[in-house]
Design an enzyme around this catalytic site. Structure first.
Site, PDB file in Angstrom:
ATOM      1  N   ASP A  58      -2.319  -5.373  -3.386  1.00 54.46           N
ATOM      2  CA  ASP A  58      -3.633  -4.855  -3.792  1.00 54.46           C
ATOM      3  C   ASP A  58      -3.630  -3.319  -3.822  1.00 54.46           C
ATOM      4  O   ASP A  58      -2.895  -2.683  -3.077  1.00 54.46           O
ATOM      5  CB  ASP A  58      -4.706  -5.376  -2.811  1.00 54.46           C
ATOM      6  CG  ASP A  58      -6.105  -5.268  -3.388  1.00 54.46           C
ATOM      7  OD1 ASP A  58      -6.250  -5.052  -4.607  1.00 54.46           O
ATOM      8  OD2 ASP A  58      -7.076  -5.405  -2.603  1.00 54.46           O
ATOM      9  N   GLY A  59      -4.470  -2.767  -4.698  1.00 53.78           N
ATOM     10  CA  GLY A  59      -4.689  -1.321  -4.719  1.00 53.78           C
ATOM     11  C   GLY A  59      -4.153  -0.591  -5.942  1.00 53.78           C
ATOM     12  O   GLY A  59      -4.165   0.642  -5.975  1.00 53.78           O
ATOM     13  N   TRP A  82      -5.016   3.340  -6.872  1.00 49.15           N
ATOM     14  CA  TRP A  82      -3.871   4.260  -6.962  1.00 49.15           C
ATOM     15  C   TRP A  82      -3.943   5.045  -8.269  1.00 49.15           C
ATOM     16  O   TRP A  82      -3.762   6.260  -8.281  1.00 49.15           O
ATOM     17  CB  TRP A  82      -2.572   3.455  -6.888  1.00 49.15           C
ATOM     18  CG  TRP A  82      -1.325   4.280  -6.803  1.00 49.15           C
ATOM     19  CD1 TRP A  82      -0.699   4.715  -5.675  1.00 49.15           C
ATOM     20  CD2 TRP A  82      -0.550   4.784  -7.907  1.00 49.15           C
ATOM     21  NE1 TRP A  82       0.418   5.453  -5.998  1.00 49.15           N
ATOM     22  CE2 TRP A  82       0.531   5.506  -7.357  1.00 49.15           C
ATOM     23  CE3 TRP A  82      -0.665   4.691  -9.295  1.00 49.15           C
ATOM     24  CZ2 TRP A  82       1.497   6.133  -8.152  1.00 49.15           C
ATOM     25  CZ3 TRP A  82       0.291   5.325 -10.091  1.00 49.15           C
ATOM     26  CH2 TRP A  82       1.358   6.030  -9.514  1.00 49.15           C
ATOM     27  N   ASN A 111      -9.367 -13.247 -10.978  1.00 49.80           N
ATOM     28  CA  ASN A 111      -9.016 -12.072 -11.781  1.00 49.80           C
ATOM     29  C   ASN A 111      -9.264 -12.287 -13.285  1.00 49.80           C
ATOM     30  O   ASN A 111      -9.320 -11.326 -14.046  1.00 49.80           O
ATOM     31  CB  ASN A 111      -7.552 -11.655 -11.556  1.00 49.80           C
ATOM     32  CG  ASN A 111      -7.314 -11.005 -10.206  1.00 49.80           C
ATOM     33  OD1 ASN A 111      -6.247 -11.166  -9.612  1.00 49.80           O
ATOM     34  ND2 ASN A 111      -8.287 -10.264  -9.694  1.00 49.80           N
TER      35      ASN A 111
HETATM   36  C1  IPE Z   1      -6.454 -10.214  -4.801  1.00 51.46           C
HETATM   37  O1  IPE Z   1      -6.784  -8.920  -5.166  1.00 51.46           O
HETATM   38  C2  IPE Z   1      -5.640 -10.846  -5.876  1.00 51.46           C
HETATM   39  C3  IPE Z   1      -4.339 -10.232  -6.112  1.00 51.46           C
HETATM   40  C4  IPE Z   1      -3.778  -9.302  -5.400  1.00 51.46           C
HETATM   41  C5  IPE Z   1      -3.619 -10.750  -7.236  1.00 51.46           C
HETATM   42  P1  IPE Z   1      -8.229  -8.567  -5.747  1.00 51.46           P
HETATM   43  O2  IPE Z   1      -8.282  -7.107  -5.897  1.00 51.46           O
HETATM   44  O3  IPE Z   1      -8.509  -9.387  -6.946  1.00 51.46           O
HETATM   45  O4  IPE Z   1      -9.165  -9.079  -4.559  1.00 51.46           O
HETATM   46  P2  IPE Z   1     -10.715  -8.849  -4.279  1.00 51.46           P
HETATM   47  O5  IPE Z   1     -11.437  -9.444  -5.425  1.00 51.46           O
HETATM   48  O6  IPE Z   1     -10.936  -7.388  -4.156  1.00 51.46           O
HETATM   49  O7  IPE Z   1     -10.956  -9.574  -2.999  1.00 51.46           O
HETATM   50  C1  IPE Z   2      -4.009  -5.531  -7.459  1.00 57.32           C
HETATM   51  O1  IPE Z   2      -4.584  -4.298  -7.678  1.00 57.32           O
HETATM   52  C2  IPE Z   2      -3.507  -6.159  -8.732  1.00 57.32           C
HETATM   53  C3  IPE Z   2      -4.296  -7.310  -9.192  1.00 57.32           C
HETATM   54  C4  IPE Z   2      -5.287  -7.847  -8.569  1.00 57.32           C
HETATM   55  C5  IPE Z   2      -3.923  -7.885 -10.473  1.00 57.32           C
HETATM   56  P1  IPE Z   2      -6.101  -4.148  -8.145  1.00 57.32           P
HETATM   57  O2  IPE Z   2      -6.129  -4.148  -9.617  1.00 57.32           O
HETATM   58  O3  IPE Z   2      -6.955  -5.163  -7.487  1.00 57.32           O
HETATM   59  O4  IPE Z   2      -6.433  -2.707  -7.589  1.00 57.32           O
HETATM   60  P2  IPE Z   2      -7.780  -2.224  -6.888  1.00 57.32           P
HETATM   61  O5  IPE Z   2      -8.091  -3.181  -5.802  1.00 57.32           O
HETATM   62  O6  IPE Z   2      -8.841  -2.223  -7.947  1.00 57.32           O
HETATM   63  O7  IPE Z   2      -7.459  -0.863  -6.382  1.00 57.32           O
HETATM   64 MG    MG Z   3      -7.980  -5.207  -5.740  1.00 52.99          MG
END
Ligand code: IPE
Ligand code: IPE
Ligand code: MG
Length: 249
Positions: free
Chosen positions: A20-21, A25, A68
């Protein structure tokens, strides 16, 4: 942190990671979210190699959740394209490192091209034996359990299964992860402390490790650090500390 600090005798068999993140980033560098996903692939590569290097048997990466699909179409399209390209590009590395690829989730929801390439690489790497890399794609733990219940009920209706025989193992054997041991350690990056519908059944007794590092910055050393931290913990499984100490002498 280096791999030398890891105790090879108490290595977890299976580590799962909620990557995540990426979006945050990218935002920090004033770039669009998709740029974060692209750089996140580097973190995937280094983490996979590091996991194989220290001898993990299974590494599961949460790459895309069922939830997602609710993201903007542009981001989903970019993620799916990135997935296809990464699978194509990394097949060689998987072969070189003797890594088998598997996937869990509602894979039928993926774009055709994605699914085809995924299945090609799964097939091509199926005999590899150093480590199994499991990608969670279009994955929802609640959907996974609901599907397991459906399949079990069908077997009961067909007379293939007696409802009195249903136990924990029956459920386990109907999940996507039926051939995969439960993860001993679950890592989530980016500072969020939640599970987001990931492996709810399988993490019943997993050790949880949260780090503030955003996924694109994550490297094998961070994985090693998490494992060393895991190895300092006492896993009691309901017993007392005294019982565990006695068992360990
Ligand atoms: C969880 O991340 C799913 C993946 C890392 C693929 P999200 O960024 O979608 O999670 P929430 O919605 O913030 O809990
Ligand atoms: C994780 O990063 C990747 C996926 C969930 C596909 P995010 O896209 O959720 O990144 P943040 O949480 O918005 O920073
Ligand atoms: Mg996320």
């Amino acid at each position: 942190m280096t791999s030398a600090e890891i105790n090879k005798d108490t290595l977890p068999k299976h580590v799962a990671i909620i990557m995540d993140g990426n979006g945050r980033w990218a935002k920090k560098q004033s770039k669009i979210r998709i740029f974060g996903h692209k750089v996140g692939v580097k973190a995937v590569r280094d983490t996979v190699e590091g996991a194989a290097q220290i001898g993990l048997s299974y590494l599961t990466l949460y790459a895309f959740s069922s939830e997602n699909w609710k993201r903007p179409k542009k981001e989903i399209d970019a993620l799916m394209e990135l997935l296809v390209n990464t699978i194509i590009d990394e097949t060689k590395t998987l072969m070189e490192n003797n890594i088998r690829l598997q996937a869990i989730g509602n894979l039928e929801d993926l774009p055709k091209k994605c699914l085809q390439n995924l299945n090609n690489t799964i097939e091509k790497t199926s005999k590899n034996s150093q480590m199994t890399l499991v990608l969670a794609l279009s994955y929802s733990s609640k959907k996974e359990v609901a599907q397991a219940v459906k399949d079990i009920v069908k077997k009961v209706q067909n007379g293939k299964l007696n409802s009195n025989d249903i136990n924990e193992e029956t459920i386990q054997n109907h999940l996507f992860t039926q051939n995969i041991p439960d993860p001993e350690l679950l890592i989530r990056t980016s500072g969020e402390q939640r599970i987001s519908n990931f492996l709810l059944w399988q993490i019943a007794y997993s050790e949880l490790y949260f780090t503030n590092i955003l996924w694109p910055d994550f490297r094998r050393d961070n994985l090693f650090e998490a494992i060393v931290n895991y190895q300092k913990r006492e896993r009691r499984f309901g017993k007392t500390s005294e019982q565990i100490e006695k068992e360990n002498v």
